[in-house]
Motif scaffolding. Structure first.
Motif, PDB file in Angstrom:
ATOM      1  N   GLY A 117      -5.616   6.037  -8.651  1.00 29.69           N
ATOM      2  CA  GLY A 117      -6.537   6.057  -7.529  1.00 29.69           C
ATOM      3  C   GLY A 117      -5.942   6.756  -6.326  1.00 29.69           C
ATOM      4  O   GLY A 117      -4.935   7.461  -6.409  1.00 29.69           O
ATOM      5  N   GLY A 118      -6.582   6.579  -5.176  1.00 29.36           N
ATOM      6  CA  GLY A 118      -6.133   7.193  -3.934  1.00 29.36           C
ATOM      7  C   GLY A 118      -6.926   8.443  -3.602  1.00 29.36           C
ATOM      8  O   GLY A 118      -7.543   9.065  -4.462  1.00 29.36           O
ATOM      9  N   LYS A 119      -6.894   8.823  -2.302  1.00 30.90           N
ATOM     10  CA  LYS A 119      -7.562  10.026  -1.828  1.00 30.90           C
ATOM     11  C   LYS A 119      -6.578  11.189  -1.821  1.00 30.90           C
ATOM     12  O   LYS A 119      -5.455  11.065  -1.337  1.00 30.90           O
ATOM     13  CB  LYS A 119      -8.104   9.807  -0.410  1.00 30.90           C
ATOM     14  N   LEU A 120      -7.016  12.331  -2.334  1.00 32.81           N
ATOM     15  CA  LEU A 120      -6.205  13.539  -2.356  1.00 32.81           C
ATOM     16  C   LEU A 120      -6.413  14.299  -1.047  1.00 32.81           C
ATOM     17  O   LEU A 120      -7.550  14.597  -0.673  1.00 32.81           O
ATOM     18  CB  LEU A 120      -6.598  14.406  -3.546  1.00 32.81           C
ATOM     19  N   ARG A 137       0.859  -1.177   0.000  1.00 26.93           N
ATOM     20  CA  ARG A 137       0.000   0.000   0.000  1.00 26.93           C
ATOM     21  C   ARG A 137       0.896   1.227   0.000  1.00 26.93           C
ATOM     22  O   ARG A 137       1.958   1.242   0.640  1.00 26.93           O
ATOM     23  CB  ARG A 137      -0.923   0.010   1.206  1.00 26.93           C
ATOM     24  N   ALA A 138       0.478   2.302  -0.700  1.00 29.98           N
ATOM     25  CA  ALA A 138       1.392   3.405  -0.956  1.00 29.98           C
ATOM     26  C   ALA A 138       0.718   4.766  -0.829  1.00 29.98           C
ATOM     27  O   ALA A 138      -0.514   4.894  -0.911  1.00 29.98           O
ATOM     28  CB  ALA A 138       1.989   3.264  -2.359  1.00 29.98           C
ATOM     29  N   ALA A 139       1.547   5.777  -0.635  1.00 29.24           N
ATOM     30  CA  ALA A 139       1.155   7.178  -0.734  1.00 29.24           C
ATOM     31  C   ALA A 139       2.127   7.875  -1.672  1.00 29.24           C
ATOM     32  O   ALA A 139       3.315   7.526  -1.739  1.00 29.24           O
ATOM     33  CB  ALA A 139       1.160   7.850   0.626  1.00 29.24           C
ATOM     34  N   ILE A 140       1.616   8.861  -2.389  1.00 31.30           N
ATOM     35  CA  ILE A 140       2.430   9.721  -3.243  1.00 31.30           C
ATOM     36  C   ILE A 140       2.405  11.116  -2.629  1.00 31.30           C
ATOM     37  O   ILE A 140       1.333  11.621  -2.279  1.00 31.30           O
ATOM     38  CB  ILE A 140       1.884   9.748  -4.680  1.00 31.30           C
ATOM     39  N   ALA A 176      -1.420  15.849  -8.916  1.00 26.65           N
ATOM     40  CA  ALA A 176      -2.231  14.902  -8.152  1.00 26.65           C
ATOM     41  C   ALA A 176      -3.492  14.445  -8.890  1.00 26.65           C
ATOM     42  O   ALA A 176      -3.807  13.249  -8.879  1.00 26.65           O
ATOM     43  CB  ALA A 176      -2.581  15.487  -6.789  1.00 26.65           C
ATOM     44  N   PRO A 177      -4.247  15.334  -9.540  1.00 20.46           N
ATOM     45  CA  PRO A 177      -5.448  14.844 -10.235  1.00 20.46           C
ATOM     46  C   PRO A 177      -5.129  13.838 -11.338  1.00 20.46           C
ATOM     47  O   PRO A 177      -5.866  12.858 -11.523  1.00 20.46           O
ATOM     48  CB  PRO A 177      -6.072  16.118 -10.799  1.00 20.46           C
ATOM     49  N   TYR A 178      -4.057  14.063 -12.063  1.00 21.61           N
ATOM     50  CA  TYR A 178      -3.655  13.126 -13.115  1.00 21.61           C
ATOM     51  C   TYR A 178      -3.291  11.778 -12.504  1.00 21.61           C
ATOM     52  O   TYR A 178      -3.728  10.714 -12.990  1.00 21.61           O
ATOM     53  CB  TYR A 178      -2.471  13.697 -13.887  1.00 21.61           C
ATOM     54  N   LEU A 179      -2.514  11.790 -11.420  1.00 19.59           N
ATOM     55  CA  LEU A 179      -2.126  10.537 -10.776  1.00 19.59           C
ATOM     56  C   LEU A 179      -3.328   9.836 -10.153  1.00 19.59           C
ATOM     57  O   LEU A 179      -3.410   8.602 -10.172  1.00 19.59           O
ATOM     58  CB  LEU A 179      -1.063  10.816  -9.715  1.00 19.59           C
ATOM     59  N   ALA A 223       5.181  13.003 -13.805  1.00 15.30           N
ATOM     60  CA  ALA A 223       4.151  12.166 -13.190  1.00 15.30           C
ATOM     61  C   ALA A 223       4.175  10.755 -13.756  1.00 15.30           C
ATOM     62  O   ALA A 223       3.929   9.773 -13.032  1.00 15.30           O
ATOM     63  CB  ALA A 223       2.776  12.798 -13.397  1.00 15.30           C
ATOM     64  N   ASP A 224       4.480  10.622 -15.038  1.00 12.18           N
ATOM     65  CA  ASP A 224       4.498   9.292 -15.650  1.00 12.18           C
ATOM     66  C   ASP A 224       5.623   8.426 -15.104  1.00 12.18           C
ATOM     67  O   ASP A 224       5.508   7.190 -15.074  1.00 12.18           O
ATOM     68  CB  ASP A 224       4.594   9.409 -17.170  1.00 12.18           C
TER      69      ASP A 224
END
Length: 309
Positions: A109-112, A49-52, A101-104, A71-72
């Motif tokens: 996925g994930g919560k911003l 499980r990860a966070a950016i 963040a919106p592109y990623l 981002a890519d």
């Protein structure tokens, strides 16, 4: 001095990780030399499980064109390791790069998320850019707003959010296992600290926030948002420790008083030019990385307020 229960929880979390009773996250940095920004993917090696944290959208100011090259690289890394992204974390509304963040989020996925004090930043800059009533100043552009001391997990790794204002009113530090992601509070010890002269910034608050962070265990790994190469250093660097920051940071090491720091920071900030991308960056980042709504010709526009900042 008043007890700081949120800091005590973060201290205990780090000590647990250092003793081996807590999980230690894996951290991968992505450094964008154009904006001198370090973005991170942090993950639980066991559960993947990860966070950016603080991702960059490439922006050519002269042409007004964006690209997702930086981002890519993150997308490719996450997919190569088979990670599941739970969080997209912003330490603050950046003035030096646009957020991807919106592109990623669309790709992975994930919560911003960001700190709750983003509402103050939205209010101040919503006025500066004359955004009008269509621009929500309630943080609704984000999926989650952190309060000081909020506790989460990334996989099984404990994660504490600490409010560390000063550079802006909304800065957050994310303590994930034994790793601290401190945004723009501190830089490498040989470079010092962040500026505090943006609207809502406060050098005294920055000093107190840094002193709060340096009460974490000395072995805490510290991951910085920027590096500009200090004099006589030839390589970029973005990782250090709390112990090194506490004892060797050229602006705020042990023995530097709050009054001395404020005087130094105020004088230094008066000599600094505005960041090159502050006007486009802030307009995008207070929207959670989204562009303003397109006008009737289908094109989105950014404003340039004259004689304001």
């Amino acid at each position: 001095m008043h007890a700081d229960p949120h800091l005590k929880l973060a201290q205990a979390q780090v000590r647990g990780a250092l003793r081996g009773s807590g999980y230690t996250p894996a951290v991968k940095a992505f450094f964008d030399e154009t904006t001198f920004t370090a973005s991170y993917v942090v993950h639980d090696p066991a559960l993947k499980r990860a966070a950016i944290i603080d991702p960059v959208l490439d922006f050519a100011q002269r042409s007004g064109r964006t690209s997702t090259r930086s981002a890519d690289l993150i997308v490719d890394y996450v997919r190569e390791l088979g990670l599941k992204v739970d969080w997209l974390l912003e330490t603050h509304a950046h003035a030096d790069h646009l957020s991807s963040a919106p592109y990623l989020q669309e790709k992975l996925g994930g919560k911003l998320a960001i700190g709750r004090e983003i509402l103050r930043v939205q209010d101040v800059f919503g006025t500066i850019f004359n955004e009008g009533t269509d621009f929500a100043r309630d943080g609704s552009q984000f999926d989650h707003l952190f309060d000081d001391g909020d506790r989460m997990e990334i996989g099984e790794i404990p994660f504490t959010a600490l409010h560390v204002p000063g550079h802006t009113p909304a800065d957050m530090a994310y303590i994930i296992g034994d790793a601290a992601f401190v945004g723009d509070t501190m830089f490498m010890p040989d470079y010092g600290t962040a500026r505090a002269d943006f609207p809502g910034g406060d050098a005294a608050m920055l000093y107190r926030s840094i002193k709060r962070l340096t009460q974490l265990p000395d072995e805490t790994r510290v991951f910085l948002c920027h590096d500009y190469k200090a004099p006589n250093r030839t390589e970029f660097a973005w990782e250090t420790t709390i112990g090194f920051e506490r004892t060797a940071n050229v602006h705020v090491h042990e023995g530097v008083s709050e009054d001395d720091f404020v005087a130094m920071r105020t004088a230094r900030d008066a000599t600094l030019a505005m960041p090159q991308l502050i006007l486009p960056s802030i307009q995008v980042n207070i929207r959670g990385g989204h562009f303003p709504e397109p006008e009737n010709n289908g094109t989105a526009y950014l404003k340039l307020p004259l004689n304001t900042l």
